[in-house]
Design a protein around this motif. Structure first.
Motif, short mmCIF file in Angstrom:
data_model
loop_
_atom_site.label_atom_id
_atom_site.label_comp_id
_atom_site.label_asym_id
_atom_site.label_seq_id
_atom_site.Cartn_x
_atom_site.Cartn_y
_atom_site.Cartn_z
N GLU A 221 0.86 -1.18 0.00
CA GLU A 221 0.00 0.00 0.00
C GLU A 221 0.89 1.23 0.00
O GLU A 221 2.08 1.16 0.36
N GLY A 222 0.33 2.34 -0.43
CA GLY A 222 1.13 3.55 -0.45
C GLY A 222 0.52 4.63 -1.32
O GLY A 222 -0.58 4.49 -1.87
N TYR A 223 1.28 5.70 -1.47
CA TYR A 223 0.85 6.86 -2.25
C TYR A 223 1.44 6.70 -3.66
O TYR A 223 2.39 7.40 -4.04
N PHE A 224 0.87 5.79 -4.42
CA PHE A 224 1.46 5.35 -5.67
C PHE A 224 1.46 6.40 -6.77
O PHE A 224 2.20 6.29 -7.74
N SER A 293 13.65 16.90 -10.76
CA SER A 293 13.68 17.67 -12.02
C SER A 293 12.75 17.05 -13.06
O SER A 293 12.77 17.43 -14.22
N TYR A 294 11.95 16.06 -12.61
CA TYR A 294 10.95 15.38 -13.44
C TYR A 294 11.62 14.79 -14.68
O TYR A 294 12.60 14.07 -14.55
N PHE A 295 11.16 15.10 -15.89
CA PHE A 295 11.72 14.48 -17.09
C PHE A 295 12.76 15.35 -17.78
O PHE A 295 13.22 15.01 -18.87
N LEU A 296 13.13 16.48 -17.20
CA LEU A 296 14.04 17.39 -17.89
C LEU A 296 15.36 16.71 -18.26
O LEU A 296 15.92 16.96 -19.32
N SER A 297 15.86 15.86 -17.39
CA SER A 297 17.15 15.22 -17.65
C SER A 297 17.03 13.99 -18.55
O SER A 297 18.04 13.39 -18.92
N GLY A 298 15.82 13.61 -18.90
CA GLY A 298 15.60 12.44 -19.73
C GLY A 298 14.38 11.69 -19.26
O GLY A 298 13.87 11.90 -18.16
N PHE A 299 13.93 10.79 -20.12
CA PHE A 299 12.66 10.12 -19.84
C PHE A 299 12.87 8.94 -18.91
O PHE A 299 13.18 7.83 -19.32
N SER A 300 12.73 9.19 -17.61
CA SER A 300 12.89 8.16 -16.59
C SER A 300 11.91 8.43 -15.46
O SER A 300 11.60 9.59 -15.15
N SER A 301 11.40 7.36 -14.84
CA SER A 301 10.44 7.51 -13.74
C SER A 301 11.10 7.38 -12.37
O SER A 301 10.42 7.39 -11.35
N GLU A 302 12.43 7.29 -12.33
CA GLU A 302 13.13 7.11 -11.06
C GLU A 302 13.12 8.40 -10.24
O GLU A 302 13.22 9.50 -10.78
N LYS A 303 13.00 8.24 -8.92
CA LYS A 303 13.11 9.33 -7.94
C LYS A 303 12.04 10.41 -8.13
O LYS A 303 12.23 11.55 -7.71
N ILE A 304 10.93 10.06 -8.77
CA ILE A 304 9.83 11.03 -8.92
C ILE A 304 8.74 10.74 -7.90
O ILE A 304 8.13 11.66 -7.35
N ILE A 305 8.49 9.45 -7.64
CA ILE A 305 7.50 9.05 -6.64
C ILE A 305 8.15 8.13 -5.62
O ILE A 305 8.83 7.16 -6.00
N ASP A 306 7.97 8.44 -4.35
CA ASP A 306 8.32 7.53 -3.27
C ASP A 306 7.01 7.14 -2.60
O ASP A 306 6.48 7.88 -1.77
N HIS A 307 6.45 6.00 -3.01
CA HIS A 307 5.08 5.67 -2.59
C HIS A 307 4.97 5.39 -1.09
O HIS A 307 3.87 5.34 -0.55
N GLN A 308 6.09 5.25 -0.41
CA GLN A 308 6.04 4.99 1.03
C GLN A 308 5.98 6.27 1.85
O GLN A 308 5.70 6.23 3.04
#
Length: 680
Positions: A221-224, A293-308
């Motif tokens: 569970e989390g803030y997905f 920095s969201y997608f500015l550095s490139g198209f990646s979903s890492e470090k944008i959401i920490d669902h915990q």
């Protein structure tokens, strides 16, 4: 050649020119703070027609004082009118446009096609900026904005720096980008979650931030769907180099302390780039969420959401251990002062409440905080969102010594403009037409002998290519099929889509469905077009705008209500009567297990799907209006659509839906969305 040279010269003149710093003003205090902190322009909303209706906002009367005051300081004022407008609201809208033209506002930030049509035709001195709600994300979108008469576009926030650069090179239109603040999980203008889960539409300024809620699956569970906050300060030299004209700070729901911190940081960084590292450190203390920095550095979903991590904004103090009369005891330690502002946020992520501290002290069992009103319950999270002493340090005038601009409240031409904008309300007598929408060609075998007149194929590029190459299937369905483009196509993908469109047309298939404003520019004359749901058509002026753009049909907005639909009847409108509606459409990969059901704290059930590089959250409970077809048909609607997207091809399931359509009965376990309850 002349157009190219003009674009090149404009780009040269804008390159290396310092971009405008655009600050939010959700209150009078924030308005003055933004100016004092060094903003070049502020954007603010009225108490109507703006996407942050829960901010304090401004009246026209107040704005009549603020306009000359801001201009005396060399600051521009942009007014947000960026919501979708109901038909019954058009008269009020016309009067507001008339008033704003008299006040000489520097620009309006807009999204509704009907508003744009009315403003361009009747109030030509008003400059229009396309809101991020329009989801302009490629050169085709910019081209469409130019045709609509917009002078600036606020780009979608989901773009990489390379994608922004491509767009900037392709136009002389002013480009504005977000530089800092909260992010949505869904692409702006494509979110129906708040509306579907309670009738409070984000497209009409009533967003309840459903993406910040806690969801659960069997495995976790989390803030997905709760992203971190955006910070693009490292990219200031890039934006200046490519010629972005305006850098926008999100935050009309934030207090003046936030505005002061963020505007001062970006002012210093823009004027003195060597200060960027120092100002980046300052922005970490803006009482927001962790930064990305969201997608500015490139198209990646890492470090944008920490669902915990909890989804609230501000500095987390701790959890409420227990409550007493007008007080709470919190499991944290922090030095609070009278007048500090807290936000008590339910752990499930639903709307919280803001309260002021009267008195606080650290006791043995936690931090004891006394408030003016009783608020919160055990387990709720408490955030510090502003400090009273920081607010007191801000220089905020108590009175503006300027002569207000005199204005007339009512447009003398309002009846004429309304008459021009209204629908003809024709009753179509050509009989009922059934449309079927599918995202897999495997449905076609089940659709034979179902009696549908039109099939919308919303499939991947490869599936569409295979459909054309399958001569047997193509021959059977060629006269019925409309090919739908996805709602988000980057410029890097556009060449493939253009090639595919040419192949379709060369094979005699010249019917297409558009899901973004820019897609209308991709087709030659003679092609038949449909404007699908992301256009959100809920007034007659928007319908007329689509006609001018070359659309033959349009879809009535799936979030619309019966009373408004009744005022906007058109024989060219298509009514969705069955659909699993995407609540979120995102470029951001979901942080959940793909094949598990999600559930929120109210036991609403959802599933997720990836489609053409986009990520969708959908309710298990579909929209169903099959039991209202006769009623809507009697009003003049003749086109009804069953949407089988996101459903595994199944002949028996299709027959059950088709039976409901023929018999005029409601599918069990379905929802009427806002049709009966109303659209706020």
């Amino acid at each position: 050649m002349k157009d190219y040279l003009k674009t090149r010269d404009i780009m040269k003149s804008q390159k290396n020119k310092k971009p405008e710093l655009l600050a939010p003003a959700g209150s009078m205090e924030s308005f003055h703070t933004a100016i004092n902190a060094g903003a070049d322009a502020v954007y603010l909303g009225l108490d109507v027609f703006n996407a942050r209706l829960r901010a304090k906002n401004f009246t026209i009367q107040t704005l009549s004082y603020l306009m000359p005051y801001a201009h005396s300081k060399g600051v521009k004022v942009y007014v947000t009118l960026n919501t979708q407008i109901k038909q019954v609201e058009l008269e009020s809208l016309i009067n507001v446009l008339f008033q704003l033209e008299q006040l000489g506002v520097d620009a309006l930030i807009v999204a509704d096609l009907g508003l744009i049509e009315i403003a361009r035709s009747n109030f030509p001195s008003l400059r229009l900026h396309g809101s991020t709600q329009m989801a302009v994300h490629n050169c085709a979108g910019i081209k469409s904005a130019e045709r609509l008469g917009l002078s600036r576009v606020v780009l979608a926030r989901e773009l990489t720096s390379e994608e922004i650069k491509i767009i900037r090179k392709g136009t002389s239109l002013q480009i504005e980008v977000f530089i800092h603040g909260a992010l949505c999980y869904s692409i702006s203008g494509m979110c129906l979650a708040s509306s579907f889960l309670g009738g409070a539409s984000g497209n009409r300024g009533m967003c309840t931030q459903a993406c910040r809620r806690k969801f659960r699956q069997k495995s976790s569970e989390g803030y997905f769907f709760s992203p971190n906050d955006f910070c693009g300060i490292d990219y200031l030299p890039f934006f200046e180099e490519v010629g972005v004209c305006s850098l926008k700070i999100e935050g009309r729901m934030k207090g003046p302390e936030y505005v002061d911190t963020v505007v001062r940081a970006y002012r210093a960084a823009i004027d003195n780039p060597e200060k960027i590292p120092e100002m980046k450190q300052l922005l970490a203390s803006d009482l927001g969420r962790p930064k990305t920095s969201y997608f500015l550095s490139g198209f990646s979903s890492e470090k944008i959401i920490d669902h915990q991590k909890p989804s609230g904004t501000g500095l987390l103090i701790g959890k409420i251990l227990y409550t007493t009369q007008n007080a709470v005891v919190i499991s944290g330690v922090m030095d609070l002062s009278p007048g500090d502002r807290l936000r008590i946020h339910p752990e499930d992520g639903y709307d919280g409440i803001a309260v002021n501290v009267i008195k606080s002290e650290i006791v043995e069992d936690g931090l004891h905080v006394e408030m003016k009103i009783a608020a919160g319950k055990a387990g709720d999270l408490v955030y510090l969102v502003s400090k009273k002493n920081a607010h007191e340090k801000l220089t905020i005038p108590t009175k503006i010594n300027v002569a207000p601009i005199r204005f007339r409240s009512f447009c003398p031409a309002v009846k004429r403009i309304l008459h021009t904008a209204n629908c003809s309300r024709q009753i179509h007598s050509g009989g009922r037409k059934l449309w079927i929408k599918i995202d897999s060609t495997e449905w076609l075998v089940h659709l034979q002998n179902m009696g549908c007149q039109n099939v919308i194929l919303s499939a991947s590029k490869s599936a569409m290519q295979n459909f054309v190459e399958n001569q047997q299937a193509f021959k059977i369905w060629k006269s019925l099929v409309w090919l739908a483009l996805p709602p988000f196509i980057s410029d890097n993908e556009m060449a493939e889509w253009n090639k595919l469109i040419s192949v379709f047309i060369s094979q005699g298939l010249n019917r297409f469905v558009c899901n973004n404003i820019g897609q209308s520019t991709l087709f030659p004359s003679g092609v038949e077009l449909i404007a699908d749901n992301p256009f959100w058509i809920i007034n007659c002026a928007s319908q007329k705008s689509l006609k001018k753009m070359g659309f033959k049909y349009f879809a009535f907005s799936t979030e619309d209500e019966y009373l408004n639909l009744k005022e906007c009847i058109s024989p060219d409108g298509i009514l969705y009567v069955y659909s699993h509606i995407p609540l979120f459409i995102s470029r951001l990969r979901y942080a959940v297990t793909h094949d598990e059901t999600l559930v929120d704290s109210h036991d609403n059930s959802f599933f997720i799907s990836e489609k053409q590089g986009l990520y969708h959250l959908l309710s298990r409970k579909p929209l169903c209006l099959t039991h209202r077809i006769d009623k809507m048909g009697s009003l003049g609607i003749s086109n009804f659509l069953i949407d089988l997207s996101f459903i595994k091809p199944d002949g028996s399931f299709l027959r059950s839906i088709f039976e409901a359509y023929k018999s005029g009965t409601k599918v069990p376990g379905s929802s009427m969305f806002n049709f009966k309850a109303g659209l706020r």
